[in-house]
Write an enzyme that holds these catalytic residues in place. Structure first.
Site, short mmCIF file in Angstrom:
data_model
loop_
_atom_site.label_atom_id
_atom_site.label_comp_id
_atom_site.label_asym_id
_atom_site.label_seq_id
_atom_site.Cartn_x
_atom_site.Cartn_y
_atom_site.Cartn_z
N GLY A 36 0.82 -1.21 0.00
CA GLY A 36 0.00 0.00 0.00
C GLY A 36 0.85 1.26 0.00
N HIS A 37 1.86 1.29 0.88
CA HIS A 37 2.77 2.44 0.92
C HIS A 37 3.55 2.57 -0.39
CE1 HIS A 37 2.51 1.44 5.35
NE2 HIS A 37 2.22 2.72 5.36
N LYS A 150 -7.48 4.30 2.35
CA LYS A 150 -7.84 3.41 3.45
C LYS A 150 -8.15 4.18 4.74
CE LYS A 150 -5.20 0.72 6.02
NZ LYS A 150 -5.87 0.74 7.35
N GLN A 154 -8.94 10.37 7.90
CA GLN A 154 -7.69 11.11 8.00
C GLN A 154 -7.49 12.00 6.77
OE1 GLN A 154 -3.78 9.43 9.51
NE2 GLN A 154 -3.38 9.37 7.34
N ARG A 188 -0.85 -3.09 10.53
CA ARG A 188 -1.37 -3.88 11.65
C ARG A 188 -1.63 -5.33 11.26
NH1 ARG A 188 -3.41 -0.32 15.78
NH2 ARG A 188 -3.14 1.82 15.14
#
Length: 281
Positions: A36-37, A150, A154, A188
């Site tokens: 993802g990053h 995701k 934020q 996580r």
């Protein structure tokens, strides 16, 4: 790949890029990097000349000291992954570097965005997020900042920071990267067993079901069907599930065709808190 550990070193390195009028992108992370990053780095490379990735586990956004302590920090692996993907600059500061004793108290008026969902469950979390992101924006002066969908709330909070501070940086929101089965990739996830990862796929099935049917079923019925999917899997503790208007994140009881909507979901599997969402329209 340049690795800077101080603000001064980073700014010295970026001076050349600014003088050459190169377009700078920032990808802020807390490390424990995954696909993802890396997809954010690749997105940034498409729209900028120089990509800066920050790795900093920010203490001010954790309201649970144990969660902060448990947060994975595989620095060596993170640097290897960034090298492989061709990142230009990695900013790797210490807590003292980012939060000197001369720091002024921070508070940003986030309105209701801070009072619902993650804001309600994690008091002070978004103050910490906006504090560190503002510091990084001031330091890097990026033309564009890349964030993943995701962490949808934020992203809305960062947009409000940009609006309130009248910043010239633009937001680039990249779609959530998922495993082949649909699990949203997350740092996580490293704490889940293989069985836990399989169980967690129910979160994606819930969101997919909502997206398929939100225009044809009333939302109360849809919620009941979603809960039934989770209960069928078992051993998943739901924290919240909501269908909201995208910008305000206020929950809705019917679909307004003139607005955009998002389904938000947080659940616990094997003691790990998993966050996911799906844009519905």
């Amino acid at each position: 790949m340049n690795i800077s550990k101080t603000k001064q070193a980073l700014q010295s390195y970026l001076d050349g890029a600014r003088k050459a009028k190169l377009r700078i992108a920032l990808v802020p992370t807390m490390g424990a990097l995954h696909e993802g990053h890396l997809s954010l780095i690749k997105e940034a490379q498409k729209i900028a000349d120089v990509v800066v990735c920050s790795i900093f586990v920010n203490p001010t956004q954790f309201n649970d000291p144990q969660d902060l302590e448990k947060y994975p920090r595989p620095e060596e692996n993170d640097l290897r992954l960034l090298q492989e993907v061709g990142c230009d600059i990695v900013f790797l500061p210490t807590v003292d570097e980012m939060y000197p004793s001369t720091d002024q108290p921070w508070h940003l008026d986030l309105g209701k965005l801070e009072q619902v969902w993650e804001g309600e469950k994690r008091p002070g979390h978004f103050q910490g997020v906006t504090q560190i992101v503002y510091k990084l924006f001031q330091l890097v002066e990026p033309d564009v900042a890349c964030f993943g969908q995701k962490d949808f709330q934020q992203v809305m909070v960062i947009q409000r920071l940009i609006d309130l501070k009248n910043l010239s940086v633009s937001l680039h929101i990249a779609p959530t990267v998922r495993s082949a089965e649909g699990l949203a990739l997350s740092s996580r996830n490293m704490r889940l067993s293989e069985a836990g990862k399989q169980k967690s796929l129910a979160l994606y099935r819930v969101l997919d079901h909502i997206q398929q049917h939100f225009k044809t079923e009333d939302l109360h019925t849809l919620r009941e069907e979603a809960l039934a999917i989770l209960e069928q899997e078992g051993e998943i503790e739901l924290e919240y599930l909501a269908i909201c208007e995208t910008r305000s994140l206020q929950e809705v009881d019917h679909i307004d065709s003139s607005k955009k909507h998002v389904a938000l979901l947080v659940a616990w599997v094997e003691g790990v808190r998993l966050i996911d969402n799906m844009i519905l329209d």
